[in-house]
Design an enzyme around this catalytic site. Structure first.
Site, PDB file in Angstrom:
ATOM      1  N   ALA A 217       2.928   1.837   3.098  1.00  0.00           N
ATOM      2  CA  ALA A 217       4.131   0.994   3.118  1.00  0.00           C
ATOM      3  C   ALA A 217       5.254   1.645   2.316  1.00  0.00           C
ATOM      4  O   ALA A 217       6.418   1.633   2.729  1.00  0.00           O
ATOM      5  CB  ALA A 217       3.825  -0.395   2.562  1.00  0.00           C
TER       6      ALA A 217
ATOM      7  N   ARG B  22      11.828  -5.284   6.151  1.00  0.00           N
ATOM      8  CA  ARG B  22      12.538  -5.065   4.894  1.00  0.00           C
ATOM      9  C   ARG B  22      14.041  -5.322   5.026  1.00  0.00           C
ATOM     10  O   ARG B  22      14.780  -5.281   4.067  1.00  0.00           O
ATOM     11  CB  ARG B  22      12.256  -3.623   4.478  1.00  0.00           C
ATOM     12  CG  ARG B  22      12.633  -3.262   3.077  1.00  0.00           C
ATOM     13  CD  ARG B  22      11.812  -2.057   2.684  1.00  0.00           C
ATOM     14  NE  ARG B  22      12.324  -1.341   1.562  1.00  0.00           N
ATOM     15  CZ  ARG B  22      13.013  -0.213   1.657  1.00  0.00           C
ATOM     16  NH1 ARG B  22      13.284   0.319   2.822  1.00  0.00           N
ATOM     17  NH2 ARG B  22      13.421   0.384   0.566  1.00  0.00           N
TER      18      ARG B  22
ATOM     19  N   HIS C 221       6.076   6.455  -2.152  1.00  0.00           N
ATOM     20  CA  HIS C 221       7.429   6.977  -2.388  1.00  0.00           C
ATOM     21  C   HIS C 221       7.329   8.457  -2.715  1.00  0.00           C
ATOM     22  O   HIS C 221       8.081   9.279  -2.200  1.00  0.00           O
ATOM     23  CB  HIS C 221       8.104   6.315  -3.593  1.00  0.00           C
ATOM     24  CG  HIS C 221       8.187   4.825  -3.553  1.00  0.00           C
ATOM     25  ND1 HIS C 221       8.150   4.056  -4.694  1.00  0.00           N
ATOM     26  CD2 HIS C 221       8.316   3.957  -2.516  1.00  0.00           C
ATOM     27  CE1 HIS C 221       8.276   2.786  -4.374  1.00  0.00           C
ATOM     28  NE2 HIS C 221       8.369   2.695  -3.058  1.00  0.00           N
TER      29      HIS C 221
ATOM     30  N   CYS D 267       0.821  -1.211   0.000  1.00  0.00           N
ATOM     31  CA  CYS D 267       0.000   0.000   0.000  1.00  0.00           C
ATOM     32  C   CYS D 267       0.862   1.272   0.000  1.00  0.00           C
ATOM     33  O   CYS D 267       2.078   1.216   0.130  1.00  0.00           O
ATOM     34  CB  CYS D 267      -0.915  -0.005   1.215  1.00  0.00           C
ATOM     35  SG  CYS D 267      -0.031   0.191   2.775  1.00  0.00           S
TER      36      CYS D 267
HETATM   37 FE1  CFM Z   1      13.104   0.503  -5.397  1.00  0.00          FE
HETATM   38 FE2  CFM Z   1      12.474  -1.844  -5.531  1.00  0.00          FE
HETATM   39 FE3  CFM Z   1      11.086  -0.109  -4.049  1.00  0.00          FE
HETATM   40 FE4  CFM Z   1      13.580  -0.851  -3.341  1.00  0.00          FE
HETATM   41 FE5  CFM Z   1      12.503  -2.820  -1.722  1.00  0.00          FE
HETATM   42 FE6  CFM Z   1      11.447  -3.758  -3.956  1.00  0.00          FE
HETATM   43 FE7  CFM Z   1      10.019  -2.087  -2.483  1.00  0.00          FE
HETATM   44 MO1  CFM Z   1      10.485  -4.485  -1.684  1.00  0.00          MO
HETATM   45  S1  CFM Z   1      14.437  -1.214  -5.214  1.00  0.00           S
HETATM   46  S2  CFM Z   1      12.627   1.044  -3.338  1.00  0.00           S
HETATM   47  S3  CFM Z   1      14.377  -1.715  -1.515  1.00  0.00           S
HETATM   48  S4  CFM Z   1      11.248  -0.292  -6.137  1.00  0.00           S
HETATM   49  S5  CFM Z   1      12.546  -4.749  -2.457  1.00  0.00           S
HETATM   50  S6  CFM Z   1      12.137  -3.844  -6.117  1.00  0.00           S
HETATM   51  S7  CFM Z   1       9.394  -3.745  -3.518  1.00  0.00           S
HETATM   52  S8  CFM Z   1      10.778  -2.477  -0.604  1.00  0.00           S
HETATM   53  S9  CFM Z   1       9.201  -0.163  -2.872  1.00  0.00           S
HETATM   54  C1  HCA Z   2       6.661  -3.277   0.948  1.00  0.00           C
HETATM   55  C2  HCA Z   2       7.972  -3.822   1.469  1.00  0.00           C
HETATM   56  C3  HCA Z   2       8.443  -5.004   0.707  1.00  0.00           C
HETATM   57  C4  HCA Z   2       7.604  -6.240   0.932  1.00  0.00           C
HETATM   58  C5  HCA Z   2       8.312  -7.480   0.521  1.00  0.00           C
HETATM   59  C6  HCA Z   2       7.552  -8.749   0.342  1.00  0.00           C
HETATM   60  C7  HCA Z   2       9.893  -5.281   1.169  1.00  0.00           C
HETATM   61  O1  HCA Z   2       6.434  -3.261  -0.241  1.00  0.00           O
HETATM   62  O2  HCA Z   2       5.908  -2.839   1.769  1.00  0.00           O
HETATM   63  O3  HCA Z   2       6.410  -8.757  -0.097  1.00  0.00           O
HETATM   64  O4  HCA Z   2       8.186  -9.762   0.596  1.00  0.00           O
HETATM   65  O5  HCA Z   2      10.788  -5.265   0.363  1.00  0.00           O
HETATM   66  O6  HCA Z   2      10.075  -5.517   2.357  1.00  0.00           O
HETATM   67  O7  HCA Z   2       8.490  -4.709  -0.674  1.00  0.00           O
END
Ligand code: CFM
Ligand code: HCA
Length: 540
Positions: free
Chosen positions: A56, A87, A191, A53
């Site tokens: 998150a 994370r 983000h 979401c």
């Molecule tokens: Fe960039 Fe990602 Fe993301 Fe990320 Fe992550 Fe991710 Fe994420 Mo999970 S590099 S910031 S550190 S888009 S692993 S592929 S989904 S938390 S929002």
């Molecule tokens: C997020 C965090 C997450 C979840 C990972 C997962 C992460 O999107 O809220 O589903 O295993 O990297 O911790 O992407």
């Protein structure tokens, strides 16, 4: 592969099939002309999406890795708890007594009473309490779904509380995020909300300039499993100073002085590219895309940074560091490649890793059969050139676009027009990202916002040697006898960045795809029908 799409879509009602069809394609194209894929659109209700979401994305992803900001979740306890350290973002305070709030989960723990009568008083009390206990230099407040539904004004509370504490002579910055979970299509909206507020309230507020000849910011690197530590070490050995990282292993002061760096390097394009654009307009800092996942990409990125600064001394240092690292990489590949060559992978992760990690698999001689992002936008698939043609829909309009202008005092071009022209003539690419699809084989599948049913079908049909995704996919995939690697949390592994990280990854994947354990997934009676029990039921 082509018939696979048809078979999968057949199961959906016609309207759903029509919508999914636009997010599901065979990567067939010539050169840079990637086909159009629909992305960043709402998940169809009823579908078990992999997405998270907006809250998150804001609290967990962008602000989560900061160590000296007290991040308070205004909401029911689950939101704060499940976005707390799952994370695996790591941090390394300067000294044992330096502030580090990462081990704490701060929440107002909203309950039914607060939902009925309003939670603003409780939020104010939480801010006073957190201040009294921790005396931080900054606090951030995050709205969750119920906060938006009942109308608590987190921004007004942040303003009032900042005033109240400042009036007592306390120097503290307090800001809030309207990042209710439902606010956008996915984490990506979170983000944007997070980054806009950091850009507005923090960047440019400190005039400390960190010493260093080559000073860069690393944007979109979150130090999962210690990745940022590896990158910091590489940069340090090259004589490059990291002025600020957004936001792995970061502090409030790093953000505040981010405007003083001479180059912005973007790791995760999805989560932060617009901050680089805004910093360029407001402060004159150019930006480039880098990638420290995969040895070849790491080398390319290091050389690109050196080329930007242009000094022979730096270029030589970078080559020296690469030469120091390569023998171990070559030895690791020589060992594992005979066992990994020809194997296949599928990657369905967030907004950048489904692309970046394909480089590591390629180095191991493995092919990516199918890949997709949870929440990336069209530019992350097709390249930045498509940005002008992306439709602005109601969901995107919901997220504020800041109106940014050159800062009358702080704007300073980092390169002269001639220097920029010379770099351009050598083919140096500023502010560009080609996206995932041009790097994938023409016969591969690209699927946006994959769901549980489609993941199951992919695995049943193609039996890849490894499937990479997140915790929600982990066990359903493994129960089908296919090794599953989490590319969010890295399971308990990592770091995977840079040279040392690549070696870690090669070795882990080698073990994962070659272990015999997956062959034992079927119970004896599934393999030998004569062992199937039969039951006799007697009604009498
Ligand atoms: Fe960039 Fe990602 Fe993301 Fe990320 Fe992550 Fe991710 Fe994420 Mo999970 S590099 S910031 S550190 S888009 S692993 S592929 S989904 S938390 S929002
Ligand atoms: C997020 C965090 C997450 C979840 C990972 C997962 C992460 O999107 O809220 O589903 O295993 O990297 O911790 O992407």
């Amino acid at each position: 592969l082509a018939s696979f799409k048809e078979d999968v879509l057949k199961k959906y009602p016609p309207k759903v099939a029509r919508k999914r069809s636009k997010q599901f394609l065979l990567n067939e194209f010539q050169g840079e002309d990637a086909p159009l894929i629909e992305a960043n659109v709402r998940t169809i209700p009823g579908i078990i999406t992999m997405r998270g979401c907006t809250y998150a994305g804001c609290k967990g992803v962008i602000l989560g890795p900061t160590r000296d900001i007290v991040n308070i979740t205004h909401g029911p306890i689950g939101c704060g708890f499940y976005s707390w350290l799952t994370r695996r973002n790591q941090t390394r305070p300067d000294t044992e007594t330096s502030e580090n709030f990462i081990p704490y989960a701060f929440s107002t723990d909203m309950n039914e009473n607060d939902i009925v009568f309003g939670g603003e008083k409780k939020l104010k009390a939480a801010i006073r309490e957190a201040y009294a206990l921790f005396k931080p230099k900054a606090m951030a407040i995050f709205a969750t779904c119920p906060v938006g539904l009942i109308g608590d004004d987190v921004n007004a509370v942040a303003r009032d509380m900042k005033q109240e504490l400042n009036d007592q002579g306390i120097d503290i910055n307090i800001f809030a995020f309207s990042c209710e979970g439902y606010k956008g299509v996915s984490q990506s909206a979170g983000h944007h909300i997070a980054n806009n507020q950091i850009f507005t309230h923090v960047v440019g507020t400190s005039d400390t300039v960190v010493e260093g000849k080559y000073r860069i910011n690393m944007l979109g690197e979150y130090n999962i499993g210690g990745d940022a530590f590896v990158i910091e070490d590489l940069m340090h050995r090259c004589g490059i100073t990291i002025n600020a990282t957004f936001s792995g292993n970061s502090t409030y002061d790093d953000f505040a002085r981010a405007h003083t760096a001479d180059l912005n390097c973007i790791m995760c394009h999805r989560s932060i590219n617009y901050v680089a654009e805004m910093m360029e307009i407001k402060y004159g800092i150019p930006w480039i895309k880098v990638n420290f996942i995969g040895v070849e990409s790491t080398i390319k990125s290091m050389r690109k940074i050196a080329e930007y600064f242009g000094d022979q001394e730096l270029k030589d240092k970078v080559e020296q560091v690469i030469a120091e690292e390569m023998p171990a990489v070559d030895a690791a590949l020589k060992d594992i490649k005979p066992r990994t060559e020809g194997k296949t992978a599928m990657l369905f992760v967030g907004g950048s890793r489904a692309h970046h990690y394909q480089d590591l698999f390629r180095e191991m001689g493995m092919t990516t059969l199918a890949a997709g992002y949870e929440f990336a936008h069209r530019d992350d698939y097709e390249g930045r050139k498509v940005i002008p043609s992306i439709k602005v829909d109601a969901d995107s309009r919901n997220i504020e676009e800041l109106d940014v202008h050159p800062d009358p005092e702080l704007f300073k071009p980092r390169k002269s027009a001639e220097e920029l022209k010379a770099l351009d003539e050598c083919g140096f690419e500023f502010k560009d990202y080609h996206g995932m699809m041009p790097d994938m084989k023409p016969e591969s599948l690209v699927i946006d916002d994959l769901n549980q049913y489609e993941a199951d079908e992919l695995v049943k049909k193609f039996r890849p040697d490894v499937f990479c995704a997140g915790i929600k996919e982990k066990f359903s995939i493994q129960k089908m006898g296919i090794p599953m690697k989490q590319l969010h949390s890295y399971d308990s592994g990592g770091p995977y960045a840079g040279f040392a990280g690549a070696i870690n990854f090669y070795q882990e994947i080698d073990r994962l795809v070659n272990t015999k354990v997956w062959g034992y997934m079927k119970a004896p009676w599934q393999k030998k029908p004569e062992l199937v029990a039969s039951y006799a039921w007697n009604d009498a």
